[in-house]
Design an enzyme around this catalytic site. Structure first.
Site, PDB file in Angstrom:
ATOM      1  N   SER A  77       1.042  -1.246   0.165  1.00  0.00           N
ATOM      2  CA  SER A  77       0.081   0.147   0.019  1.00  0.00           C
ATOM      3  C   SER A  77       0.850   1.111  -0.068  1.00  0.00           C
ATOM      4  O   SER A  77       1.663   1.549   0.883  1.00  0.00           O
ATOM      5  CB  SER A  77      -1.045  -0.049   1.297  1.00  0.00           C
ATOM      6  OG  SER A  77      -1.413   1.336   1.365  1.00  0.00           O
ATOM      7  N   HIS A 126      -1.096  -1.436  -3.844  1.00  0.00           N
ATOM      8  CA  HIS A 126      -2.405  -1.277  -3.187  1.00  0.00           C
ATOM      9  C   HIS A 126      -2.682   0.139  -3.237  1.00  0.00           C
ATOM     10  O   HIS A 126      -1.821   0.892  -2.528  1.00  0.00           O
ATOM     11  CB  HIS A 126      -2.495  -2.039  -1.895  1.00  0.00           C
ATOM     12  CG  HIS A 126      -3.639  -1.858  -1.129  1.00  0.00           C
ATOM     13  ND1 HIS A 126      -4.809  -2.913  -1.375  1.00  0.00           N
ATOM     14  CD2 HIS A 126      -4.257  -1.128  -0.246  1.00  0.00           C
ATOM     15  CE1 HIS A 126      -5.796  -2.517  -0.531  1.00  0.00           C
ATOM     16  NE2 HIS A 126      -5.562  -1.410   0.044  1.00  0.00           N
ATOM     17  N   ASP A 167      -5.218   2.991  -1.835  1.00  0.00           N
ATOM     18  CA  ASP A 167      -6.181   3.454  -1.128  1.00  0.00           C
ATOM     19  C   ASP A 167      -6.766   4.352  -1.386  1.00  0.00           C
ATOM     20  O   ASP A 167      -6.196   5.734  -1.124  1.00  0.00           O
ATOM     21  CB  ASP A 167      -5.680   3.480   0.448  1.00  0.00           C
ATOM     22  CG  ASP A 167      -5.224   2.063   0.961  1.00  0.00           C
ATOM     23  OD1 ASP A 167      -6.126   1.313   0.967  1.00  0.00           O
ATOM     24  OD2 ASP A 167      -4.242   1.951   1.282  1.00  0.00           O
ATOM     25  N   MET A 208      -9.848   7.250  -0.505  1.00  0.00           N
ATOM     26  CA  MET A 208     -10.589   7.564   0.380  1.00  0.00           C
ATOM     27  C   MET A 208     -10.996   8.997   0.064  1.00  0.00           C
ATOM     28  O   MET A 208     -10.580   9.936  -0.395  1.00  0.00           O
ATOM     29  CB  MET A 208      -9.792   7.726   1.753  1.00  0.00           C
ATOM     30  CG  MET A 208      -9.114   6.440   2.145  1.00  0.00           C
ATOM     31  SD  MET A 208      -8.094   6.637   3.790  1.00  0.00           S
ATOM     32  CE  MET A 208      -7.305   5.061   3.700  1.00  0.00           C
ATOM     33  N   HIS A 251      -8.410  -0.146  -3.841  1.00  0.00           N
ATOM     34  CA  HIS A 251      -9.498  -0.367  -2.484  1.00  0.00           C
ATOM     35  C   HIS A 251     -10.080   0.999  -2.401  1.00  0.00           C
ATOM     36  O   HIS A 251      -9.715   2.286  -1.896  1.00  0.00           O
ATOM     37  CB  HIS A 251      -8.692  -0.500  -1.524  1.00  0.00           C
ATOM     38  CG  HIS A 251      -9.267  -0.835  -0.086  1.00  0.00           C
ATOM     39  ND1 HIS A 251      -8.952  -0.912   1.152  1.00  0.00           N
ATOM     40  CD2 HIS A 251     -10.720  -0.953   0.076  1.00  0.00           C
ATOM     41  CE1 HIS A 251      -9.417  -1.081   2.167  1.00  0.00           C
ATOM     42  NE2 HIS A 251     -10.766  -0.954   1.465  1.00  0.00           N
ATOM     43  N   MET A 288     -12.684   3.432  -0.742  1.00  0.00           N
ATOM     44  CA  MET A 288     -13.173   3.605   0.364  1.00  0.00           C
ATOM     45  C   MET A 288     -13.937   4.841   0.323  1.00  0.00           C
ATOM     46  O   MET A 288     -13.509   6.012   0.875  1.00  0.00           O
ATOM     47  CB  MET A 288     -12.144   3.671   1.507  1.00  0.00           C
ATOM     48  CG  MET A 288     -11.818   2.337   1.993  1.00  0.00           C
ATOM     49  SD  MET A 288     -10.133   2.417   2.886  1.00  0.00           S
ATOM     50  CE  MET A 288      -9.012   2.501   1.331  1.00  0.00           C
ATOM     51  N   MET A 302     -11.074  -6.296   6.442  1.00  0.00           N
ATOM     52  CA  MET A 302     -10.155  -5.191   7.121  1.00  0.00           C
ATOM     53  C   MET A 302      -9.928  -5.737   8.577  1.00  0.00           C
ATOM     54  O   MET A 302     -10.821  -5.988   9.272  1.00  0.00           O
ATOM     55  CB  MET A 302     -11.196  -4.151   6.987  1.00  0.00           C
ATOM     56  CG  MET A 302     -11.446  -3.375   5.670  1.00  0.00           C
ATOM     57  SD  MET A 302      -9.954  -2.959   4.913  1.00  0.00           S
ATOM     58  CE  MET A 302      -9.169  -1.612   5.980  1.00  0.00           C
ATOM     59  N   GLY A 311      -9.282   3.883   7.028  1.00  0.00           N
ATOM     60  CA  GLY A 311      -9.009   5.524   7.262  1.00  0.00           C
ATOM     61  C   GLY A 311      -7.451   5.896   7.129  1.00  0.00           C
ATOM     62  O   GLY A 311      -7.285   7.069   6.433  1.00  0.00           O
ATOM     63  N   PHE A 312      -6.521   5.088   7.953  1.00  0.00           N
ATOM     64  CA  PHE A 312      -5.264   5.316   7.974  1.00  0.00           C
ATOM     65  C   PHE A 312      -4.292   4.192   8.092  1.00  0.00           C
ATOM     66  O   PHE A 312      -4.794   3.172   8.341  1.00  0.00           O
ATOM     67  CB  PHE A 312      -5.123   6.406   9.130  1.00  0.00           C
ATOM     68  CG  PHE A 312      -5.875   7.439   9.392  1.00  0.00           C
ATOM     69  CD1 PHE A 312      -5.471   8.687   8.910  1.00  0.00           C
ATOM     70  CD2 PHE A 312      -7.329   7.187  10.026  1.00  0.00           C
ATOM     71  CE1 PHE A 312      -6.443   9.815   8.935  1.00  0.00           C
ATOM     72  CE2 PHE A 312      -8.151   8.428   9.928  1.00  0.00           C
ATOM     73  CZ  PHE A 312      -7.538   9.576   9.675  1.00  0.00           C
ATOM     74  N   GLY A 355      -0.728   2.493   9.549  1.00  0.00           N
ATOM     75  CA  GLY A 355      -0.109   2.874  10.955  1.00  0.00           C
ATOM     76  C   GLY A 355      -1.189   2.523  12.141  1.00  0.00           C
ATOM     77  O   GLY A 355      -0.569   2.729  13.244  1.00  0.00           O
ATOM     78  N   ASP A 402      -6.129  -6.471   5.565  1.00  0.00           N
ATOM     79  CA  ASP A 402      -5.708  -5.024   5.267  1.00  0.00           C
ATOM     80  C   ASP A 402      -5.872  -4.401   6.576  1.00  0.00           C
ATOM     81  O   ASP A 402      -6.798  -4.127   7.115  1.00  0.00           O
ATOM     82  CB  ASP A 402      -6.412  -4.695   4.038  1.00  0.00           C
ATOM     83  CG  ASP A 402      -5.865  -3.164   3.735  1.00  0.00           C
ATOM     84  OD1 ASP A 402      -4.973  -2.555   4.542  1.00  0.00           O
ATOM     85  OD2 ASP A 402      -6.679  -2.422   3.029  1.00  0.00           O
ATOM     86  N   GLY A 403      -4.514  -4.025   7.013  1.00  0.00           N
ATOM     87  CA  GLY A 403      -4.676  -3.040   8.193  1.00  0.00           C
ATOM     88  C   GLY A 403      -3.731  -3.616   9.531  1.00  0.00           C
ATOM     89  O   GLY A 403      -4.033  -4.714  10.060  1.00  0.00           O
ATOM     90  N   GLY A 404      -2.629  -3.000   9.806  1.00  0.00           N
ATOM     91  CA  GLY A 404      -1.600  -3.330  10.870  1.00  0.00           C
ATOM     92  C   GLY A 404      -1.004  -4.659  10.820  1.00  0.00           C
ATOM     93  O   GLY A 404      -0.667  -5.226  11.765  1.00  0.00           O
TER      94      GLY A 404
HETATM   95  C1  DX5 Z   1      -6.384   1.364   5.774  1.00  0.00           C
HETATM   96  C2  DX5 Z   1      -6.002   0.870   4.355  1.00  0.00           C
HETATM   97  C3  DX5 Z   1      -4.704   0.216   4.346  1.00  0.00           C
HETATM   98  C4  DX5 Z   1      -3.720   0.709   5.163  1.00  0.00           C
HETATM   99  C5  DX5 Z   1      -2.828  -0.219   5.651  1.00  0.00           C
HETATM  100  O1  DX5 Z   1      -7.722   2.068   5.537  1.00  0.00           O
HETATM  101  O2  DX5 Z   1      -7.122   0.342   3.735  1.00  0.00           O
HETATM  102  O3  DX5 Z   1      -4.601  -0.314   2.848  1.00  0.00           O
HETATM  103  O4  DX5 Z   1      -2.787   1.693   4.125  1.00  0.00           O
HETATM  104  O5  DX5 Z   1      -1.706   0.512   6.156  1.00  0.00           O
HETATM  105  P1  DX5 Z   1      -0.825  -0.384   7.377  1.00  0.00           P
HETATM  106  O6  DX5 Z   1      -0.397  -1.492   6.770  1.00  0.00           O
HETATM  107  O7  DX5 Z   1       0.198   0.769   7.953  1.00  0.00           O
HETATM  108  O8  DX5 Z   1      -1.861  -0.774   8.557  1.00  0.00           O
HETATM  109 ZN    ZN Z   2      -6.485  -0.729   1.831  1.00  0.00          ZN
END
Ligand code: DX5
Ligand code: ZN
Length: 220
Positions: free
Chosen positions: A9, A34, A36, A38, A67, A69, A138, A143-144, A146, A176-178
């Site tokens: 991403s 990837h 994102d 938003m 992706h 959102m 998810m 949204g973010f 990290g 996806d996420g963390g």
């Molecule tokens: C979150 C995104 C993710 C994000 C993942 O809303 O959909 O794709 O970029 O970032 P990390 O890997 O840092 O959690």
């Molecule tokens: Zn994503």
């Protein structure tokens, strides 16, 4: 060795050096990029649109895993398909005519994919499983980058795997996420085969190549 697909991403990439960052991710062996998208409405953040997808498409030959959102994704899928998306992922929570949307994505030549937020139960997928190439579970609230992953999502991955098997579908399961080398093995054991990561790739302390290597070796 478990073969996983890594979707890097760019949300955590250095946008002042985007071409170089994508080249480094390519050399490190990531499989997809990837993106994102938003809109500040469906999620609290605003990021990028079709123009960026089209720019990245000129930088790399890697498949673009887009992706969405955003509210009213139907209004935008054609623009993202034309910009070069390979996968178009829409969220089940805000796509009312989901069967039509997925069919349109397929007709536009992209892989139709569906995402579920952490608060959305897996059983919402039941009727549309035949129409998706990938289910995105998810592991954070979107949204973010990290954020810390939500460990309870492992159970949802197991449920989705069972639902796909019940309908004889070979669709991918993406998380996806963390995601980190520490939590990835449990998710892969549960059935995830496609991994999105921003921080563990682009912000890895030892650099992008070491980050990708850490993710791969955690499941080999
Ligand atoms: C979150 C995104 C993710 C994000 C993942 O809303 O959909 O794709 O970029 O970032 P990390 O890997 O840092 O959690
Ligand atoms: Zn994503």
């Amino acid at each position: 060795m478990t073969a996983i697909t890594i979707s890097a991403s760019i949300l955590s990439a250095d946008f002042a050096n985007l071409t170089d960052q994508i080249r480094q991710a390519e050399s490190a062996g990531v499989d997809w990029i990837h993106v994102d998208v938003m809109d500040g409405a469906f999620v609290p953040n605003i990021t990028m649109g079709p123009f960026i997808v089209e720019t990245i498409h000129r930088i790399t030959r890697l498949p673009l895993d887009v992706h969405l959102m955003i509210e009213n994704p139907d209004h935008h899928i054609e623009a993202f398909a034309q910009a070069g998306a390979s996968n178009l992922t829409v969220h089940i929570e805000n796509t009312p005519n989901i069967h039509r949307t997925l069919t349109e994505i397929e007709n536009l030549g992209c892989h139709p994919c569906i995402a579920l937020n952490p608060g959305t139960p897996a059983n919402r997928l039941e009727a549309i499983i035949p129409y998706v190439d990938m289910v995105l579970v998810m592991t954070v609230n979107p949204g973010f980058s990290g954020q810390k992953h939500i460990p309870e999502m492992v159970a949802k991955v197991i449920q989705v795997k069972r639902m796909l098997a019940d309908q004889n579908r070979l669709a991918r399961i993406e998380v996806d996420g963390g995601i980190t080398a520490a939590n990835l093995p449990v998710l892969v054991d549960a059935g995830a085969n496609t991994i999105v990561s921003a921080t563990s790739v682009f912000k890895y302390p030892g650099g992008i190549a070491a980050g990708v290597q850490a993710l791969r070796s955690s499941v080999s």
